[in-house]
Design a protein around this motif. Structure first.
Motif, short mmCIF file in Angstrom:
data_model
loop_
_atom_site.label_atom_id
_atom_site.label_comp_id
_atom_site.label_asym_id
_atom_site.label_seq_id
_atom_site.Cartn_x
_atom_site.Cartn_y
_atom_site.Cartn_z
N THR A 103 -1.88 -4.05 0.91
CA THR A 103 -2.64 -3.83 -0.32
C THR A 103 -1.74 -4.07 -1.52
N GLU A 104 -2.41 -4.33 -2.64
CA GLU A 104 -1.65 -4.56 -3.88
C GLU A 104 -2.30 -3.78 -5.00
N HIS A 105 -1.49 -3.00 -5.73
CA HIS A 105 -2.05 -2.27 -6.87
C HIS A 105 -2.34 -3.27 -7.99
N VAL A 106 -3.55 -3.25 -8.55
CA VAL A 106 -3.92 -4.34 -9.46
C VAL A 106 -3.18 -4.27 -10.79
N ASP A 107 -2.68 -3.09 -11.18
CA ASP A 107 -1.93 -3.01 -12.45
C ASP A 107 -0.45 -3.25 -12.23
#
Ligand SMILES: Cc1cc2nc3c(=O)[nH]c(=O)nc-3n(C[C@H](O)[C@H](O)[C@H](O)COP(=O)(O)OP(=O)(O)OC[C@H]3O[C@@H](n4cnc5c(N)ncnc54)[C@H](O)[C@@H]3O)c2cc1C
Length: 523
Positions: A198-202
Motif C-alpha cells: 500500500t502507499e499513503h497518498v499524501d
C-alpha cells in the motif's frame, strides 16, 4: 508476522481493498468473527459510490419488473434488520406512488405492492394503502387535477456515508486495522499468502502486509484493481452506470417521499432532505469517464427538473439547484441492453486455483444488501480461513452498530435525554447529534457544561469538539470529510466557513501524532 527483505511484515486473515459499504461491511463481519482484518481505502471512507446513493434501504419495487425476486426478498428483509441495528441513522419512510394515467396501470401497481408487502418478512413497517390525492395532504404539492389516486408503501432511509463509517468504527473496535488515504498498489501471491503493498497518498510512504485472503471491494475500480493491482485475469465484467441527484429548497412540507414514474420507463424519487430541502434522483446512464471526479451533467440536471415538473405544481429550473452529487453503480455486467435494466444483484467472484490463496472480488451490490453480501463473502472465504470464519455467523444481524443501542421508536427519548444531560443544547442541535451519533453523542460532548466548552462554533452548530471527535474517532481529515460525508453540514456552511474548518483541521493534523492513520495512532 514474518520477515521480508529485512522488514517485519504483519500477517492478517483478511486484507480488504476499498472502504465503501461493501469493504467496511466485510471488515466488520470478519473482525466480529475473530479474524484479523486489514482494510485500505485510497481516499476517505465512503468517498466512492457509497456516499452518492439515493440513501434508500429498499427492496426495489421496480426490480420486480425484472423478476429479481431473490434480490428483492433479501433487500426487503434487510430493511428492519438495519433499522434495528442503527435507529439513529436509519428511519422508516412512506413512499407515495401517484397513479399516472398514461403509464403503469393501477392493477399492476397494486400487484407489485402486494408482492412487496408479503415477500420480505415485514413486522414493524406499516403496510401499503391507497390514497385519495384530492383529500390527502400528499396531493397538495402535485399538479391540481392531474393526479387523483396514489399508493403509499414503506421502505427505509439511511445516511449512507455514516453507515459506512459506523461499520468501520465497529470493525476497528473489534481489532481491524483501517487505513484511509492508503492505496493498494500491488498484490501478489507469495509463499502461500497474499503480499499487499500500500502507499499513503499524501506521504507516499509504502508498506507491505501479508494476508491469507484478499478481498477486492473497490466498487467502480474493481476491474482495474484486478488487472492493475492483483494482475489477475477475469471473465466477470463490470458495467458502470452513472446516477446523479439534485438538491433544491424543499418542495413540500410533509415527511413522506414521492416515487414518480416517467414516460421513459424510469422512476425518480423526491425525498424530504435535511429538513429544508428536497432530494431528487436519480438518472441511469452508462459511464465511460474518469472515476475520480464524477459530476452531474447539465442534461441530467435538466432531466431531473423536468421529471419533477411533470408532477409538482411548483416548477423548478437548474437555477434552483443548491447541490448535486453523482456516482457510478459498479454493476455486474449481465449483458442487459438498457442501463436501468442491468442487474442490481451482486456477484462474488473467487479466484483461487491450484490451492492458491484466495482473492474474492465484489461485483455490484446495494447499500441495502451490504450486510448479507458480507456474510456471503465470508462463507466463500471460509475454506481458506479455517474454523474461525464460520464462528459467530450471522452476528451482524443481532448486534447494533455504534450509537444504535436503543429501540427504534426511542429517537425522541434519546433527544430528551441528551438535553437533560446537556441543557445548553438547543433542541435542533441535540436532534442533529442524536441522528448522527446516537448514544455516542455523549462521548462526543464529554464533560461539557456549556456551549463554550465545545470550543469554536464554525456555523450550523458544528463545533471544535465535534471536529476533534470526528478526527479522533472517525478518520476525518479534511472539511469535505466532515461537511459532506460525516454530516451534510456543507449545505449550510458558507465557502468561508468551510475554509475555516479546513484550516482548523490542518492545524490539528500538524499537531497530531505521526501517521499512519490508524485510529489507534490518532487516539
Ligand atoms: C446513483 C446511485 C443511487 C443508488 N441508490 C441506492 C439506494 O438508494 N439504495 C441502495 O441500497 N443502493 C443504492 N445504490 C447502490 C450503492 O450505492 C452501491 O452499490 C454501493 O455503494 C457500492 O459500494 P462499494 O463498497 O462496492 O463501492 P464504493 O462505495 O465505490 O467503494 C469502493 C472504494 O474502493 C476504493 N478503492 C478503489 N481502488 C482502490 C485501491 N487501489 N486502493 C484502495 N482503495 C481503493 C474507492 O476509493 C472506494 O471508496 C446507488 C448507487 C448509485 C450510483
Amino acid at each position: 508476522m514474518h520477515w521480508s527483505g529485512g522488514e517485519l511484515v504483519r500477517t492478517f486473515d483478511v486484507a480488504i481493498i476499498g472502504g465503501g459499504i461493501n469493504g467496511c461491511g466485510i471488515a466488520r463481519d470478519a473482525a466480529g468473527r475473530g479474524l484479523s482484518v486489514f482494510l485500505c481505502e485510497q481516499a476517505d471512507l465512503a468517498s466512492g459510490t457509497s456516499s452518492a446513493s439515493t440513501k434508500l434501504i429498499h427492496g426495489g419495487l421496480r426490480y420486480l419488473e425484472y423478476y429479481e425476486f431473490r434480490l428483492v426478498r433479501e433487500a426487503l428483509q434487510e430493511r428492519e434488520v438495519l433499522w434495528r441495528a442503527a435507529p439513529h441513522i436509519v428511519s422508516p419512510l412512506r413512499f407515495v406512488l401517484p397513479h399516472h394515467k398514461g403509464l403503469r396501470p393501477a392493477w399492476l401497481l397494486r400487484l407489485g405492492l402486494f408482492l412487496y408487502d408479503h415477500l420480505g418478512g415485514r413486522k414493524l413497517l406499516p403496510a401499503t394503502r391507497s390514497l385519495n390525492l384530492r383529500t390527502d395532504a400528499a396531493g397538495a404539492p402535485l399538479k391540481a387535477g392531474d393526479f387523483t389516486k396514489a399508493f403509499e408503501y414503506s421502505d427505509c432511509w439511511v445516511d449512507d456515508a455514516r453507515l459506512v463509517v459506523l461499520n468501520a468504527v465497529d470493525a476497528a473496535r473489534r481489532g481491524a486495522d483501517i487505513r484511509t488515504r492508503t492505496r493498494a498498489v500491488a498484490a501478489e501471491r507469495r509463499n502461500g499468502a497474499w503480499s499487499l503493498t500500500t502507499e499513503h497518498v499524501d506521504s507516499g510512504e509504502r508498506e507491505e502486509i501479508a494476508a491469507k485472503t484478499l478481498v477486492n471491494a473497490a466498487g467502480p475500480w474493481v476491474a482495474r484493481t484486478l488487472s492493475d493491482v492483483a494482475k489477475v485475469e477475469t471473465k466477470a465484467g463490470i458495467r458502470l452506470v452513472q446516477g446523479s441527484h439534485i438538491v433544491v429548497p424543499k418542495l413540500f412540507d410533509h415527511d413522506r417521499c414521492y416515487i414518480f414514474q416517467n414516460t421513459d420507463g424510469r422512476i425518480v424519487f423526491a425525498i424530504p432532505y435535511e429538513q429544508d430541502f428536497t432530494l431528487i434522483g436519480t438518472t441511469d446512464q452508462d459511464y465511460q469517464g474518469e472515476l475520480g471526479n464524477i459530476r452531474a451533467s447539465a442534461e441530467e440536471i435538466a432531466y431531473l427538473c423536468s421529471v419533477a415538473n411533470g408532477y409538482f405544481a411548483k416548477q423548478i429550473t437548474p437555477k434552483d439547484v443548491v447541490w448535486t452529487y453523482s456516482g457510478v453503480r459498479p454493476l455486474y455486467d449481465d449483458g442487459a441492453s438498457a442501463a436501468q435494466a442491468a442487474t442490481r444483484d451482486y456477484v462474488l467472484a473467487v479466484d483461487a486455483e491450484d490451492d492458491q490463496p484466495a482473492l474474492l472480488s465484489v461485483f455490484g451490490g446495494k447499500i441495502t444488501t451490504y450486510r448479507r453480501l458480507a456474510e456471503h463473502a465470508l462463507e466463500k472465504l471460509s475454506p481458506f480461513l479455517g474454523a474461525h470464519a464460520s464462528q459467530n455467523r450471522g452476528w451482524t444481524g443481532r448486534e447494533p452498530l455504534p450509537g444504535g443501542e436503543f429501540p427504534v421508536d426511542h429517537v425522541a427519548a434519546q433527544i430528551d435525554q441528551l438535553i437533560n444531560r446537556y441543557p445548553f443544547l438547543a433542541r435542533a442541535h441535540a436532534a442533529r447529534l442524536v441522528r448522527m451519533y446516537g448514544t455516542r453523542s455523549k462521548d462526543m460532548l464529554g464533560a461539557a457544561q456549556s456551549a463554550a466548552d465545545l470550543g469554536r462554533d464554525f456555523g450550523a452548530t458544528l463545533t471544535e469538539a465535534e471536529i476533534d471527535y470526528l478526527m479522533r474517532e472517525e478518520w476525518a481529515e479534511t472539511s469535505a470529510d466532515v461537511l459532506w460525508r460525516r454530516s451534510k453540514l456543507g449545505l449550510r456552511l458558507s465557502v468561508e466557513q468551510a475554509a475555516a474548518v479546513d484550516a482548523a483541521m490542518a492545524a490539528r493534523r500538524r499537531n497530531a501524532a505521526p501517521r499512519p492513520g490508524s485510529m489507534s495512532a490518532l487516539a
